[in-house]
Scaffold this motif. Structure first.
Motif, PDB file in Angstrom:
ATOM      1  N   CYS A   1       0.855  -1.181   0.000  1.00 59.12           N
ATOM      2  CA  CYS A   1       0.000   0.000   0.000  1.00 59.12           C
ATOM      3  C   CYS A   1       0.894   1.236   0.000  1.00 59.12           C
ATOM      4  CB  CYS A   1      -0.958   0.002   1.190  1.00 59.12           C
ATOM      5  SG  CYS A   1      -0.135   0.034   2.803  1.00 59.12           S
TER       6      CYS A   1
ATOM      7  N   SER B   1       0.228   4.863   2.053  1.00 58.76           N
ATOM      8  CA  SER B   1      -0.665   5.782   2.755  1.00 58.76           C
ATOM      9  C   SER B   1      -0.047   6.173   4.086  1.00 58.76           C
ATOM     10  CB  SER B   1      -2.025   5.114   2.986  1.00 58.76           C
ATOM     11  OG  SER B   1      -2.840   5.896   3.825  1.00 58.76           O
TER      12      SER B   1
ATOM     13  N   PRO C   1      -0.177   4.639  -4.458  1.00 60.14           N
ATOM     14  CA  PRO C   1      -1.077   5.358  -3.543  1.00 60.14           C
ATOM     15  C   PRO C   1      -2.535   4.959  -3.738  1.00 60.14           C
ATOM     16  CG  PRO C   1       0.518   6.864  -4.495  1.00 60.14           C
ATOM     17  CD  PRO C   1       0.668   5.564  -5.231  1.00 60.14           C
ATOM     18  N   SER C   2      -3.247   4.902  -2.614  1.00 61.25           N
ATOM     19  CA  SER C   2      -4.695   4.610  -2.601  1.00 61.25           C
ATOM     20  C   SER C   2      -5.033   3.208  -3.075  1.00 61.25           C
ATOM     21  CB  SER C   2      -5.473   5.641  -3.427  1.00 61.25           C
ATOM     22  OG  SER C   2      -5.254   6.941  -2.926  1.00 61.25           O
ATOM     23  N   GLU C   3      -4.050   2.320  -3.117  1.00 55.27           N
ATOM     24  CA  GLU C   3      -4.313   0.913  -3.417  1.00 55.27           C
ATOM     25  C   GLU C   3      -3.798   0.047  -2.273  1.00 55.27           C
ATOM     26  OE1 GLU C   3      -2.872  -0.462  -7.147  1.00 55.27           O
ATOM     27  OE2 GLU C   3      -3.912   1.093  -8.326  1.00 55.27           O
ATOM     28  N   TRP C   4      -4.615  -0.911  -1.881  1.00 54.07           N
ATOM     29  CA  TRP C   4      -4.219  -1.875  -0.868  1.00 54.07           C
ATOM     30  C   TRP C   4      -4.272  -3.252  -1.523  1.00 54.07           C
ATOM     31  CZ3 TRP C   4      -6.079   2.782   0.260  1.00 54.07           C
ATOM     32  CH2 TRP C   4      -5.576   3.447   1.383  1.00 54.07           C
TER      33      TRP C   4
END
Length: 334
Positions: free
Chosen positions: A158, A160, A240-243
């Motif tokens: 991820c 963040s 970013p903004s992905e898990w």
């Protein structure tokens, strides 16, 4: 359906909201009490997420004393586990505890001991275990279709800053403890008990971020009692903004490529030619874990992930961090 179940929730953040939604959606189950950091927050939560029907508390001890609960969900940051599970168990209340169940194995062992001595049902929030593809591989391991598990290769990526408590190691334990523990638990769920662990961790991309004290890069190798092995990596410097959570499991007769708990490609390798089978049955794994817990409360099914297993996986990530502090020294699991 069985008797109506009265459930309390301690910790009213994102996970508390999610569990309230699922609990109130099940027949014969009601969220009847909630506890937050203040009375006002608990009252606002009760109005929005429990239809105004739940009693609101600012102290968990008051809630446990005044309410007749069948179960309580403990949905707190790791550093917030300061006796709630033990207090509930001592009153004969079943406990669902979000992972990781504590910041160290001594604290976790006390929790597990209290729950087991009280003889109440328990569950830890390892929702990935309830994915359809994970359960299909678990079935094939049990009946011999997959053959013996040999290698687990897992990743958690991820990018963040998350919440302030998460990026504070003293509160979250770090990414391995608070996030990647799902992947380490999956390795144990499929391969069994670890025997030796070596790990490395570093903060490579967030050194200039104020109050960021957790690792953003980690890698570990685990050997299991069976002889099987695992490699597990995690990053907080990816997209970013992905898990993203993915893993591969290689067994004597099968290789399984997982893209999350519900989707996998199973490649059967025992014949003259590999046979590929795509598997994808979408499930809400958070709903499934709560349904399993409710079934256990009603005596309609086994405890699927009791608190002892939360202690076991916490001990594994604790050994990873201890190894990293010793420059990758190989440490025993026990």
């Amino acid at each position: 359906m069985g008797k109506e179940l009265r459930v309390g929730i301690i910790g009213l953040g994102g996970m508390g909201r999610l569990h309230a939604k699922h609990l109130n959606g099940l027949p014969g189950v009601n969220v009847t009490a909630v506890c937050g950091t203040t009375q006002a927050k608990a009252e606002a939560f009760a109005a929005e997420h429990a239809g105004g029907r739940a009693a609101a508390y600012g102290r968990y001890a008051d809630m446990l004393e005044k309410e007749k609960l069948d179960a309580v969900y403990v949905c707190l940051p790791p550093d917030g586990h300061i006796g709630q599970a033990e207090a509930a168990a001592e009153r004969g209340i079943a406990v669902f505890v979000e992972k990781p169940i504590a910041l160290d194995s001594d604290r976790a062992a006390r929790m597990a001991r209290a729950v087991e001595q009280a003889g109440v049902a328990s569950q830890v929030g390892y929702h990935n275990r309830f994915g359809s593809a994970v359960q299909e591989l678990k079935r094939m391991l049990a009946d011999g279709t997959a053959g013996a598990p040999m290698l687990f290769d897992g990743r958690y990526d991820c990018n963040s800053l998350h919440t302030p408590w998460w990026r504070d190691r003293s509160r979250s334990g770090g990414q391995v403890f608070e996030q990647a523990i799902h992947t380490y638990d999956m390795a144990m769920h499929l391969l069994g008990t670890p025997s030796r662990i070596s790990g490395f961790m570093a903060n490579l991309a967030h050194r200039e971020v104020p109050d960021y004290t957790v690792e953003d890069t980690s890698a570990a190798v685990v050997r299991f009692a069976s002889g099987a092995m695992a490699s597990i990596c995690a990053s907080n410097g990816a997209v970013p903004s992905e898990w993203n959570s993915s893993f591969t499991v290689i067994c004597a007769k099968l290789t399984a490529y997982f893209d999350g708990p519900n989707r996998a490609e199973f490649v059967f390798t025992s014949g003259s030619e590999p046979v590929r089978k795509a598997f994808g049955e979408e499930r809400d794994v958070y709903l499934e874990e709560t349904k399993a817990f409710v079934a256990a409360l009603r005596g309609e099914g086994p405890e699927r992930c009791p608190i002892a297993e939360g202690l076991a996986s916490l001990r594994l990530v604790e050994r990873v961090t201890q190894s990293a502090e010793q420059d990758g020294a190989t440490l025993p699991y026990d």
